[in-house]
Design a protein around this motif. Structure first.
Motif, PDB file in Angstrom:
ATOM      1  N   ASP A  51       5.375  -6.386   6.105  1.00  9.00           N
ATOM      2  CA  ASP A  51       4.864  -5.566   7.190  1.00  9.00           C
ATOM      3  C   ASP A  51       3.676  -6.288   7.835  1.00  9.00           C
ATOM      4  O   ASP A  51       2.768  -6.722   7.136  1.00  9.00           O
ATOM      5  N   THR A  54      -1.999   0.343  -1.573  1.00  7.51           N
ATOM      6  CA  THR A  54      -0.952   1.054  -0.835  1.00  7.51           C
ATOM      7  C   THR A  54      -0.677   2.414  -1.443  1.00  7.51           C
ATOM      8  O   THR A  54       0.106   3.184  -0.910  1.00  7.51           O
ATOM      9  N   PRO A  92      -3.741  -5.421  -1.429  1.00 13.28           N
ATOM     10  CA  PRO A  92      -4.215  -4.254  -0.687  1.00 13.28           C
ATOM     11  C   PRO A  92      -3.735  -2.973  -1.344  1.00 13.28           C
ATOM     12  O   PRO A  92      -2.628  -2.916  -1.895  1.00 13.28           O
ATOM     13  N   PRO A 119       4.817  -6.545   1.698  1.00 10.95           N
ATOM     14  CA  PRO A 119       4.245  -7.796   2.199  1.00 10.95           C
ATOM     15  C   PRO A 119       5.007  -8.409   3.371  1.00 10.95           C
ATOM     16  O   PRO A 119       4.664  -9.491   3.817  1.00 10.95           O
ATOM     17  N   LYS A 123       1.048  -5.275   9.332  1.00 10.30           N
ATOM     18  CA  LYS A 123      -0.248  -4.706   8.964  1.00 10.30           C
ATOM     19  C   LYS A 123      -0.652  -5.130   7.559  1.00 10.30           C
ATOM     20  O   LYS A 123      -1.828  -5.374   7.285  1.00 10.30           O
ATOM     21  N   THR A 124       0.330  -5.210   6.669  1.00  8.59           N
ATOM     22  CA  THR A 124       0.028  -5.645   5.307  1.00  8.59           C
ATOM     23  C   THR A 124      -0.367  -7.113   5.286  1.00  8.59           C
ATOM     24  O   THR A 124      -1.274  -7.516   4.542  1.00  8.59           O
ATOM     25  N   ALA A 160      -3.234  -1.454   4.873  1.00  5.85           N
ATOM     26  CA  ALA A 160      -1.888  -1.952   4.584  1.00  5.85           C
ATOM     27  C   ALA A 160      -0.845  -0.910   4.943  1.00  5.85           C
ATOM     28  O   ALA A 160      -1.046   0.283   4.727  1.00  5.85           O
TER      29      ALA A 160
END
Length: 392
Positions: free
Chosen positions: A224, A172, A170, A222, A226-227, A218
């Motif tokens: 998190d 970021t 994703p 990794p 949301k991520t 994100a």
């Protein structure tokens, strides 16, 4: 500035290929997807899937009893942060394998992850992972026409090796100007056809993953939640393509809960649950032929430490989800939680070898012979039989 060699290397693992054939050898004529999610840091399986029916559980866990747990059967419950998984479980599309572990019996994160992802019996013996070696057993792999998918800033070890791998993560960072990719492409088309081809495929990957509005953006790394969800959404979009990759690996960080486990693990499990739901939604019709395996390098201590957490342990819980999974059950040769039943008087004792689980998925979903699994995918594992009955 990234030089040409670095960009070519990146392109080799970050470009999307539109020429990946279906796996004609898949069992039952399926067009299956197989996804492995690595939880790095060591999941506390006794909190994620508490054995509430074990008479020694409540006293042993002290300040870490799971409130509001979702009953799975007469012995095991599920952490309340995993509502989507509970729904999949009820629908017969998810299961738990408890008291499971790799062959590793020490408590080093680095070595434990090495053994788990390499598929070897000890750390430091190879720089390839068992999913990549599995890819090489499938039709098309020898001609580089079949790719795996590695999701994250760095391709997880489990997916590294000689078989080609598509890499994606994703975004970021601040997005680049919209006109930069086409300007670079125009330059490379005039000066470097190989770089032009690589960039064309990379742009296609980004368009596929970001094709729909409403994707979770994100957040942090990794670990998190949301991520985690964003990683799953992107992977699902790539796997759902008619000619996209079929086998993928993701790694979620942050599961080392030495302190304040109650709050932290609830947050992490919510992210994992959201990721599993995102796969179900994003894969669409392909979900029915999908098996997702969630594993961790080792478990945590059975007893709580002095800071509201748990320390490095041995056995843990593994999860499976997907329309191809024969779910609605907890698979466990439960060892018990009395002091004499614990591994080294402190950890949940491992009674299931994770290699048997992995072999069972590959044997039943892809019809890979057991001899190839023991020789090529998991060397020195002839004594570990594939677990049968995991795939519907």
């Amino acid at each position: 500035m990234t030089n040409r060699r670095q960009l070519l290397t990146l392109g080799a693992t970050a470009a999307f290929s539109a020429f990946i054939p279906r796996l004609s050898s898949a069992a039952g004529g399926r067009d299956p997807r197989f996804v492995t999610i690595i939880l790095r840091g060591a999941l506390d399986g006794l909190t994620a899937v508490p054995p509430a029916g074990d008479p020694d559980y409540a006293a042993l866990r002290g300040d870490l009893p799971v409130e509001g747990a979702i009953p799975l059967d007469s012995t095991f419950s599920l952490h309340p942060s995993m509502n989507a998984f509970a729904r999949q479980y009820k629908a017969g599309q998810a299961l738990v394998i408890h008291a499971a572990a790799s062959p590793y019996r020490e408590r080093s994160h680095f070595d434990g992850q090495d053994v788990l992802e390499s598929g070897m019996t000890a750390p430091g013996h190879t720089d390839s992972g068992w999913m990549n070696r599995f890819l090489r057993t499938l039709p098309g792999a020898q001609t580089a026409s079949l790719r795996g998918l590695g999701v994250g800033g760095v391709t997880p070890l489990v997916m590294r090796g000689q078989a080609p791998v598509l890499g994606w993560a994703p975004a970021t960072l601040k997005p680049v100007d919209a006109d930069l990719p086409p300007r670079l492409l125009s330059l490379y088309q005039a000066t470097d056809p190989l770089l032009a081809s690589t960039l064309t495929e990379a742009i296609a990957t980004g368009k596929i993953v970001g094709a729909e509005k409403g994707m979770v953006k994100a957040g942090g790394g990794p670990g998190d939640p949301k991520t985690m969800i964003a990683m799953a959404e992107g992977a699902a979009k790539l796997l759902a393509q008619p000619d996209g990759p079929r086998i993928a690996a993701l790694a979620f960080e942050g599961w080392d809960t030495h302190a304040q486990e109650k709050q932290r693990l609830a947050n992490l499990l919510g992210g994992l649950d959201g990721a599993l739901a995102a796969f179900e939604t994003g894969l669409g019709p392909a979900w029915r032929d999908t098996a997702i395996l969630v594993i961790t390098e080792f478990g945590r201590t059975a007893a709580v430490n002095g800071t509201g957490g748990t320390d490095h342990g041995t056995a843990a819980a593994a999860f499976m989800a997907g329309g191809a999974v024969k779910g609605g059950r907890v698979i466990a040769d439960w060892p018990g939680l009395k002091t004499g039943q614990l591994y080294e008087a402190r950890d949940l004792k491992p009674t299931t070898d994770l290699r048997g689980v992995m072999k069972g998925i590959m044997a039943d979903l892809y019809a890979v012979p057991e001899s190839a699994l023991s020789r090529d995918v998991f060397p020195d594992s002839a004594g570990v039989r594939p677990m049968s009955g995991l795939i519907a």
